[in-house]
Design an enzyme around this catalytic site. Structure first.
Site, PDB file in Angstrom:
ATOM      1  N   ASN A  96      -7.192   1.762   9.707  1.00  0.00           N
ATOM      2  CA  ASN A  96      -5.898   1.829  10.377  1.00  0.00           C
ATOM      3  C   ASN A  96      -6.151   1.607  11.866  1.00  0.00           C
ATOM      4  OD1 ASN A  96      -5.137   2.675   7.850  1.00  0.00           O
ATOM      5  ND2 ASN A  96      -4.530   4.743   8.457  1.00  0.00           N
ATOM      6  N   GLU A 126      -7.143   8.412   6.506  1.00  0.00           N
ATOM      7  CA  GLU A 126      -7.440   9.033   7.798  1.00  0.00           C
ATOM      8  C   GLU A 126      -7.992  10.445   7.678  1.00  0.00           C
ATOM      9  OE1 GLU A 126      -4.364   8.773  10.707  1.00  0.00           O
ATOM     10  OE2 GLU A 126      -4.269   6.602  10.579  1.00  0.00           O
ATOM     11  N   TYR A 168      -4.218   1.325  15.495  1.00  0.00           N
ATOM     12  CA  TYR A 168      -2.995   1.420  16.279  1.00  0.00           C
ATOM     13  C   TYR A 168      -3.221   1.170  17.754  1.00  0.00           C
ATOM     14  CZ  TYR A 168      -0.440   3.299  12.295  1.00  0.00           C
ATOM     15  OH  TYR A 168       0.180   3.436  11.084  1.00  0.00           O
ATOM     16  N   ARG A 226       0.859  -1.178   0.000  1.00  0.00           N
ATOM     17  CA  ARG A 226       0.000   0.000   0.000  1.00  0.00           C
ATOM     18  C   ARG A 226       0.899   1.232   0.000  1.00  0.00           C
ATOM     19  NH1 ARG A 226      -2.563   3.000   4.730  1.00  0.00           N
ATOM     20  NH2 ARG A 226      -3.801   4.509   3.617  1.00  0.00           N
ATOM     21  N   GLU A 232      -3.365  -0.106   8.111  1.00  0.00           N
ATOM     22  CA  GLU A 232      -2.141   0.205   8.853  1.00  0.00           C
ATOM     23  C   GLU A 232      -2.244  -0.401  10.240  1.00  0.00           C
ATOM     24  OE1 GLU A 232      -1.104   4.391   9.140  1.00  0.00           O
ATOM     25  OE2 GLU A 232      -1.563   4.719   7.034  1.00  0.00           O
ATOM     26  N   HIS A 275      -2.825  10.962   0.830  1.00  0.00           N
ATOM     27  CA  HIS A 275      -2.264  10.770   2.167  1.00  0.00           C
ATOM     28  C   HIS A 275      -1.682  12.122   2.603  1.00  0.00           C
ATOM     29  CE1 HIS A 275      -0.889   7.372   4.993  1.00  0.00           C
ATOM     30  NE2 HIS A 275      -0.510   8.482   5.592  1.00  0.00           N
TER      31      HIS A 275
END
Ligand code: PNW
Length: 493
Positions: free
Chosen positions: A338, A210, A340, A120, A399, A164
């Site tokens: 994503n 995001e 985290y 990606r 991610e 991005h």
């Protein structure tokens, strides 16, 4: 920094696997991924990921490419922001970054060495349209053609993110970037052009990476480009324009891509974890997921802002038309998330919202980055909630990863056992999700190699390959071996 480069064979020894044996595995044979192979390795089949699970890595253009003035690229808002004093922790910028623009072939070799089958990356809008709109710059697109062709030659599927965060500065100057409805329109034109010209090579597109961070950090807190601190009404309007940009890009890709081209967002969903796994808390965490993602995933999936979102915004609510909402909720092919960190631990409550959010105690641990609290169950709950709330059939983890100190030891190796601990626990929870039938099709580890970590500059390293930013030399960390082994087994190593 003195950092000894070690050979592939040394890497194999350190990592505990034989490079010879690895190189004998037929690439793409699926042999290493079969249940039989797992049993041969004493892995019960129940610990395996589904066969065909897509393992990959992720990067983004401004964080890795460098070459900011080459082949007709114009400045983005991140060039301007990073060159503004006081914005970046180590006063650095992405001018050269990891020099991926020139070293991409070497980087694809690294991907191949890991055994990844997907990559990606993001396309830099200011390479393709230096003025944001108008005349395209063919040389800019040529870089991505070279990159994609090299990926394909190595059996790695390209997943391209269109945005991005590197908006052409020209658009910020001309009409205030995402504060204006002209930017979502320009984004759609750019998306159409990319789908037209790369659609023969790329089957999977992500629209915007995001939305939430580019809105809040870029336009609310001023910590990311373009560094604005808008009042609530302005911020809500930016959020709406970004969501609109996503929807318009989905439509543009449908209209101009090839048959079979797939598109979806890559969103940092606000992750809501049941504090204790009771049916009531699980239900409360689902409701919290829907409410706390109201301006992003929820409006994209449902085509409306929730009542609570609009009530909370009051007079500051965004201005929008019913047509906007239809565009924003254009059907997507998959959802990228994503993941985290756990954003909230949720407890069912007898109040209007139906939940309360537990405050984080001071003692909650964090990784190298203070915001990165390890809560591996986040990667189980986020896709599970999404699948349940919106009946999503295809999910990618776009991610996941962590920064670490990553100091090379005396022997030159980066023994990043904290990153391995983090990844092992998250992947164990992800496997729990797939084993229960949550439709997660693939996983992109953030990130292939250390790179420009936005306002943290080069001080936060997220890579599984170490980068010496002076020489741009890449060296595998121990976590690269962990990931290689996990991919080979198709089960957590
Ligand atoms: C992401 N959080 O940012 C970005 O997509 C990457 O470009 C970035 O390098 C990476 O994660 C590491 O930071 C995030 O607070 C920043 O939950 C903050 C959060 C999540 C993602």
């Amino acid at each position: 920094m003195s950092f000894k480069r070690f050979s592939r064979r040394q890497f194999g020894r350190i990592a505990g696997w034989s490079t010879l044996a690895m190189s004998m595995l037929p690439a793409g044979s699926g042999l290493a991924q079969s249940g039989a192979d797992n049993r041969a390795r004493n892995q019960p089949a129940s610990s395996a990921f589904p066969s065909g699970f897509l393992w990959g890595t992720a990067t983004s253009a401004y964080q890795v490419e460098g070459a900011v003035n080459e082949d007709g690229r114009s400045p983005s808002i991140w060039d301007r922001f990073a060159h503004t004093p006081g914005t970046i922790a180590d006063r650095s910028n992405g001018d050269t970054a990891t020099n991926h623009y020139h070293l991409y072939k070497e980087d694809i070799r690294l991907m191949k060495e890991l055994g990844t089958k997907a990559y990606r990356f993001s396309i830099a809008w200011p390479r393709v349209f230096p003025d944001g709109t108008g005349s395209p710059n063919p040389k800019g697109l040529d870089f991505y053609k070279r990159l994609i062709d090299e990926l394909s030659a190595n059996g790695i599927e390209p997943f391209a993110t269109l945005y991005h965060w590197d908006l052409p500065q020209a658009l910020q100057d001309r009409f205030g970037g995402w504060t204006s409805r002209d930017t979502p329109k320009a984004f759609a034109d750019y998306a159409a052009y990319v789908a037209q010209h790369l659609g023969d090579r790329v089957k999977y597109f992500f629209t915007i990476n995001e939305c939430s961070r580019l809105v809040h950090l870029g336009h609310g807190l001023g910590a990311d480009a373009p560094g604005l601190k808008l009042p609530q009404s302005g911020l809500n309007q930016v959020r709406h324009h970004v969501a609109l940009g996503h929807g318009l890009a989905v439509q543009a890709i449908r209209a101009h891509g090839r048959i079979g081209t797939k598109v979806g967002p890559a969103e940092n969903a606000v992750s809501c974890i049941p504090a204790i796994e009771t049916p009531a808390n699980i239900r409360a965490a689902e409701m919290a997921t829907r409410e706390l993602n109201a301006g992003y995933l929820t409006v994209m999936m449902e085509g409306k802002y929730t009542d609570a979102y609009l009530a909370k915004a009051g007079n500051d609510a965004p201005k929008f038309t019913p047509e906007d909402l239809r565009i924003i909720s254009s059907p997507i092919d998959f959802l990228g998330v994503n993941v985290y960190t756990p954003d909230h631990y949720v407890i069912a409550a007898d109040n209007e919202r139906g939940f309360t959010l537990a405050p984080f105690p001071d003692s909650f641990p964090h990784m190298k980055a203070s915001w990165l609290r390890p809560g591996p169950e986040a990667i189980y709950w986020v896709p599970r909630h999404i699948a349940k709330l919106w009946n999503v059939k295809s999910i990618y983890i776009t991610e996941n990863g962590t920064s670490a100190s990553d100091q090379p030891a005396a022997d030159g190796t980066v023994y990043d056992v904290d990153r391995i601990m983090y990844l092992r626990n998250y992947l164990t929870q992800l496997q729990r999700a797939t084993a229960e039938g949550v439709p997660v099709l693939g996983y992109f580890l953030w990130t292939l190699m250390d790179n420009f970590e936005w306002s943290d500059g080069y001080e936060q390293r997220f890579g599984i390959y170490h980068v010496d930013f002076e020489t741009k030399r890449r060296t595998p960390k121990l976590s690269a071996a962990f990931y290689r082994e996990t991919i080979a087994r198709n089960a957590v190593a």
